[in-house]
Design a protein around this motif. Structure first.
Motif, PDB file in Angstrom:
ATOM      1  N   ILE A 158       0.843  -1.194   0.000  1.00  0.00           N
ATOM      2  CA  ILE A 158       0.000   0.000   0.000  1.00  0.00           C
ATOM      3  C   ILE A 158       0.886   1.254   0.000  1.00  0.00           C
ATOM      4  CG2 ILE A 158      -1.628   1.369   1.384  1.00  0.00           C
ATOM      5  CD1 ILE A 158      -2.823  -1.314   2.355  1.00  0.00           C
ATOM      6  N   GLY A 159       1.918   1.233   0.868  1.00  0.00           N
ATOM      7  CA  GLY A 159       2.850   2.363   0.927  1.00  0.00           C
ATOM      8  C   GLY A 159       3.575   2.566  -0.389  1.00  0.00           C
ATOM      9  N   LEU A 160       3.921   1.473  -1.061  1.00  0.00           N
ATOM     10  CA  LEU A 160       4.609   1.539  -2.343  1.00  0.00           C
ATOM     11  C   LEU A 160       3.743   2.246  -3.382  1.00  0.00           C
ATOM     12  CD1 LEU A 160       7.348   0.545  -3.394  1.00  0.00           C
ATOM     13  CD2 LEU A 160       6.224  -1.551  -4.169  1.00  0.00           C
ATOM     14  N   ILE A 161       2.456   1.938  -3.370  1.00  0.00           N
ATOM     15  CA  ILE A 161       1.524   2.583  -4.305  1.00  0.00           C
ATOM     16  C   ILE A 161       1.381   4.067  -3.980  1.00  0.00           C
ATOM     17  CG2 ILE A 161      -0.891   2.683  -5.054  1.00  0.00           C
ATOM     18  CD1 ILE A 161      -0.968  -0.383  -4.631  1.00  0.00           C
ATOM     19  N   ILE A 162       1.249   4.382  -2.690  1.00  0.00           N
ATOM     20  CA  ILE A 162       1.106   5.790  -2.272  1.00  0.00           C
ATOM     21  C   ILE A 162       2.322   6.599  -2.713  1.00  0.00           C
ATOM     22  CG2 ILE A 162       1.058   7.331  -0.276  1.00  0.00           C
ATOM     23  CD1 ILE A 162      -0.582   5.141   1.174  1.00  0.00           C
ATOM     24  N   MET A 163       3.502   6.079  -2.429  1.00  0.00           N
ATOM     25  CA  MET A 163       4.725   6.800  -2.801  1.00  0.00           C
ATOM     26  C   MET A 163       4.877   6.889  -4.318  1.00  0.00           C
ATOM     27  SD  MET A 163       7.503   5.444  -0.031  1.00  0.00           S
ATOM     28  CE  MET A 163       7.059   5.316   1.706  1.00  0.00           C
ATOM     29  N   GLY A 164       4.492   5.828  -5.011  1.00  0.00           N
ATOM     30  CA  GLY A 164       4.572   5.823  -6.468  1.00  0.00           C
ATOM     31  C   GLY A 164       3.705   6.905  -7.079  1.00  0.00           C
ATOM     32  N   VAL A 165       2.489   7.060  -6.552  1.00  0.00           N
ATOM     33  CA  VAL A 165       1.575   8.091  -7.050  1.00  0.00           C
ATOM     34  C   VAL A 165       2.136   9.478  -6.765  1.00  0.00           C
ATOM     35  CG1 VAL A 165      -0.709   9.125  -6.746  1.00  0.00           C
ATOM     36  CG2 VAL A 165      -0.487   6.645  -6.894  1.00  0.00           C
TER      37      VAL A 165
ATOM     38  N   LEU B 157       4.875   8.567   6.485  1.00  0.00           N
ATOM     39  CA  LEU B 157       3.951   9.017   7.524  1.00  0.00           C
ATOM     40  C   LEU B 157       2.535   8.508   7.287  1.00  0.00           C
ATOM     41  CD1 LEU B 157       5.206  12.706   7.959  1.00  0.00           C
ATOM     42  CD2 LEU B 157       5.725  10.723   9.393  1.00  0.00           C
ATOM     43  N   VAL B 158       2.074   8.594   6.049  1.00  0.00           N
ATOM     44  CA  VAL B 158       0.719   8.115   5.720  1.00  0.00           C
ATOM     45  C   VAL B 158       0.623   6.609   5.934  1.00  0.00           C
ATOM     46  CG1 VAL B 158      -0.982   7.822   3.870  1.00  0.00           C
ATOM     47  CG2 VAL B 158       0.252   9.994   4.101  1.00  0.00           C
ATOM     48  N   THR B 159       1.654   5.886   5.512  1.00  0.00           N
ATOM     49  CA  THR B 159       1.653   4.430   5.672  1.00  0.00           C
ATOM     50  C   THR B 159       1.664   4.043   7.147  1.00  0.00           C
ATOM     51  OG1 THR B 159       2.879   4.229   3.594  1.00  0.00           O
ATOM     52  CG2 THR B 159       2.828   2.290   5.009  1.00  0.00           C
ATOM     53  N   THR B 160       2.399   4.813   7.958  1.00  0.00           N
ATOM     54  CA  THR B 160       2.417   4.559   9.401  1.00  0.00           C
ATOM     55  C   THR B 160       1.029   4.701   9.997  1.00  0.00           C
ATOM     56  OG1 THR B 160       4.711   5.300   9.622  1.00  0.00           O
ATOM     57  CG2 THR B 160       3.368   5.339  11.615  1.00  0.00           C
ATOM     58  N   VAL B 161       0.310   5.739   9.600  1.00  0.00           N
ATOM     59  CA  VAL B 161      -1.056   5.968  10.101  1.00  0.00           C
ATOM     60  C   VAL B 161      -1.992   4.847   9.638  1.00  0.00           C
ATOM     61  CG1 VAL B 161      -3.057   7.499  10.006  1.00  0.00           C
ATOM     62  CG2 VAL B 161      -0.759   8.463  10.267  1.00  0.00           C
ATOM     63  N   ILE B 162      -1.890   4.454   8.370  1.00  0.00           N
ATOM     64  CA  ILE B 162      -2.732   3.369   7.847  1.00  0.00           C
ATOM     65  C   ILE B 162      -2.465   2.076   8.611  1.00  0.00           C
ATOM     66  CG2 ILE B 162      -3.165   1.897   5.822  1.00  0.00           C
ATOM     67  CD1 ILE B 162      -2.585   4.341   4.074  1.00  0.00           C
ATOM     68  N   GLY B 163      -1.225   1.930   9.079  1.00  0.00           N
ATOM     69  CA  GLY B 163      -0.860   0.713   9.806  1.00  0.00           C
ATOM     70  C   GLY B 163      -1.509   0.581  11.167  1.00  0.00           C
ATOM     71  N   ILE B 164      -2.061   1.681  11.725  1.00  0.00           N
ATOM     72  CA  ILE B 164      -2.693   1.614  13.059  1.00  0.00           C
ATOM     73  C   ILE B 164      -3.922   0.711  13.051  1.00  0.00           C
ATOM     74  CG2 ILE B 164      -3.849   2.944  14.867  1.00  0.00           C
ATOM     75  CD1 ILE B 164      -1.957   5.277  14.203  1.00  0.00           C
ATOM     76  N   PRO B 165      -4.935   0.964  12.195  1.00  0.00           N
ATOM     77  CA  PRO B 165      -6.095   0.053  12.189  1.00  0.00           C
ATOM     78  C   PRO B 165      -5.764  -1.351  11.691  1.00  0.00           C
ATOM     79  CG  PRO B 165      -6.252   1.639  10.385  1.00  0.00           C
ATOM     80  CD  PRO B 165      -5.131   2.094  11.268  1.00  0.00           C
TER      81      PRO B 165
ATOM     82  N   THR C  91       8.670   2.108   6.339  1.00  0.00           N
ATOM     83  CA  THR C  91       9.883   2.646   5.714  1.00  0.00           C
ATOM     84  C   THR C  91      10.358   1.769   4.550  1.00  0.00           C
ATOM     85  OG1 THR C  91      11.284   1.495   7.318  1.00  0.00           O
ATOM     86  CG2 THR C  91      10.663   3.750   7.839  1.00  0.00           C
ATOM     87  N   ALA C  92       9.916   0.516   4.516  1.00  0.00           N
ATOM     88  CA  ALA C  92      10.338  -0.411   3.455  1.00  0.00           C
ATOM     89  C   ALA C  92      10.017   0.098   2.042  1.00  0.00           C
ATOM     90  CB  ALA C  92       9.708  -1.788   3.679  1.00  0.00           C
ATOM     91  N   PRO C  93       8.826   0.668   1.791  1.00  0.00           N
ATOM     92  CA  PRO C  93       8.555   1.156   0.422  1.00  0.00           C
ATOM     93  C   PRO C  93       9.559   2.216  -0.025  1.00  0.00           C
ATOM     94  CG  PRO C  93       6.535   1.110   1.715  1.00  0.00           C
ATOM     95  CD  PRO C  93       7.662   0.858   2.670  1.00  0.00           C
ATOM     96  N   ALA C  94       9.991   3.074   0.915  1.00  0.00           N
ATOM     97  CA  ALA C  94      10.973   4.109   0.565  1.00  0.00           C
ATOM     98  C   ALA C  94      12.291   3.475   0.158  1.00  0.00           C
ATOM     99  CB  ALA C  94      11.179   5.055   1.748  1.00  0.00           C
TER     100      ALA C  94
END
Length: 442
Positions: A185-192, A207-215, A354-357
């Motif tokens: 998911i993070g990879l797609i966000i960063m790619g966009v 940061l966005v991926t970290t927040v998504i990871g909470i739920p 941090t992996a997608p980065a």
């Protein structure tokens, strides 16, 4: 008015216009680099405590040594490279020296301190700079590509997308598990974000991926906000001098020297090549200053109570986000300082965020492959071995070894020995000696 003054100071100090950058870009780049390597604040203490060292003391030593070395890089060298106790070097400290050789962690710290002093001497006499400049241009470009693959592999492993496997060594993990899924998911966000040329795309993505990871149950909620940094008393200046003239100490110091020299040189070559910082001769201006920052960081780190400090390959993430000067390093150092007091916040950022980065940085660092001479096999084969052996051997240093030794051998046998510099001859001999050293010790 204050903002104008600040910008004026940053311009004078870091030459932002000359490097085609600005304050916002540099600070975002520093934050990005910090986010991709903040894991060391947790991983390093966890590893070194297996030797009997105090967790809190190592945590504080890790952060402060990173601050000292990175500030040196910022103000003395003016490069966007960030330093901290190195992965791989801390593993050698723990598993090889202490647990493998049954030495005390104080013995290992003493070896790191001696290594740091030797590095300062080597850097003062520009020996490490000579090594940096001696690497042929095609190998320098290959180092960048190899580091890219190495960083990408770290990202895939951190995400659980690639896992260890007895039959094939590595294999594809279960990508539908929440960890790998969050990374994708993070990879797609960063790619966009990258496709839309958004500044700070990697940092925003983390940061966005970290927040998504909470739920999703991957990112834990913080247990607090602020805490006083743990004391250094149990680990600082804990040296053991009784064995400094033994063969075991020689072997340990030599290994630390070897890995750190070529990890740092490899990282500087790869990241600076990608950032376009090398001059027309393939040399890095102010290389001696950058290497001195590493040497002082290692010496200070040993005094504080942590393993060898080195330049981080994750600096490539900040460079990819536009970082070009020491202001990027200064911003990262500032984040390490804050981390001393707000560790509960930084510690919740999962490796899956941090992996997608890291994976995308691997992509960014592939571009120099287009400039490698693949027609001359005495150039192409060493370059290829440099590239593939970094991820396969899981070591920047070993990739450089394969590239340099094969370069010297192929040039010699094919009658092109004039292409081999004296430094390359010396290094090849040292590499071979280092390979047979365990046989001599045995």
């Amino acid at each position: 008015m204050d903002n104008v003054k600040d910008n004026s100071f940053f311009e004078r100090r870091f030459k932002l216009k000359e490097n085609n950058t600005d304050v916002k870009t540099e600070i975002l780049a520093g934050l990005t680099t910090f986010m991709t390597m903040a894991y060391i604040l947790i991983v390093n203490p966890n590893m070194l405590t297996q030797t009997g060292m105090d967790w809190g003391g190592v945590f504080t030593a890790t952060a402060i040594s990173a601050i000292i070395a990175t500030l040196m890089m910022a103000f003395y060298a003016n490069y966007p490279f960030v330093l901290a106790p190195g992965m791989g070097l801390n593993a050698f400290f723990t598993y090889s020296v202490v647990l493998g050789m049954s030495k005390s962690w104080r013995f290992a710290l003493t070896a790191v301190f001696i290594e740091g002093i030797i590095f300062i001497i080597l850097s003062f006499f520009k020996v490490r700079e000579a090594i940096f400049n001696a690497i042929p241009i095609n190998l320098k470009k290959a180092v960048s590509v190899g580091i890219g693959l190495f960083i990408a592999l770290i990202g895939f492993i951190n995400a659980g997308i690639v896992i260890a496997d007895e039959g094939t060594v590595i294999a594809l993990g279960t990508i539908t598990d929440v960890g790998p899924l969050l990374t994708l998911i993070g990879l797609i966000i960063m790619g966009v974000l990258l496709a839309k040329n958004v500044k700070g795309a990697l940092l925003i993505g983390i940061l966005v991926t970290t927040v998504i990871g909470i739920p999703m149950g991957v990112t834990p909620l913080p247990t607090g906000l602020i805490q006083v940094p743990p004391s250094l008393a149990k680990v600082a200046f804990q040296f053991e001098w009784s064995e400094i003239f033994t063969f075991d100490m020689f072997v340990v110091v030599f290994t630390f020297l070897f890995v750190d020299v070529f990890d740092t040189v490899g990282t500087l070559v790869g990241v600076s090549s990608k950032a376009g910082m090398l001059d027309e001769k393939g040399k890095l201006p102010r290389a001696s200053q950058a290497l001195m920052a590493d040497a002082i960081g290692t010496t200070a780190g040993a005094c504080l109570g942590t393993s060898t400090v080195t330049t981080y390959v994750e600096s490539a993430s900040g460079v990819a986000d536009g970082g070009r000067t020491g202001l990027t390093a200064l911003a990262a150092a500032g984040m390490f300082f804050l981390a001393l007091f707000v560790s509960p916040i930084f510690s919740i950022i999962p490796g899956e965020a941090t992996a997608p980065a890291l994976i995308l940085v691997g992509l960014f660092m592939m571009s120099p492959i287009k400039e490698i001479d693949l027609q001359d096999y005495t150039e192409a084969i060493p370059a290829f071995l440099t590239i593939v052996m970094m991820p396969f051997a899981y070591s920047i240093a070993e990739g450089i070894v394969f590239g340099m030794v094969s370069y010297v051998i192929l040039k010699l046998i094919t009658g092109k020995s004039k292409d081999i510099s004296i430094v390359m001859w010396v290094l090849a001999i040292l590499f071979i000696f280092r390979s047979i050293l365990p046989l001599i010790q045995g």
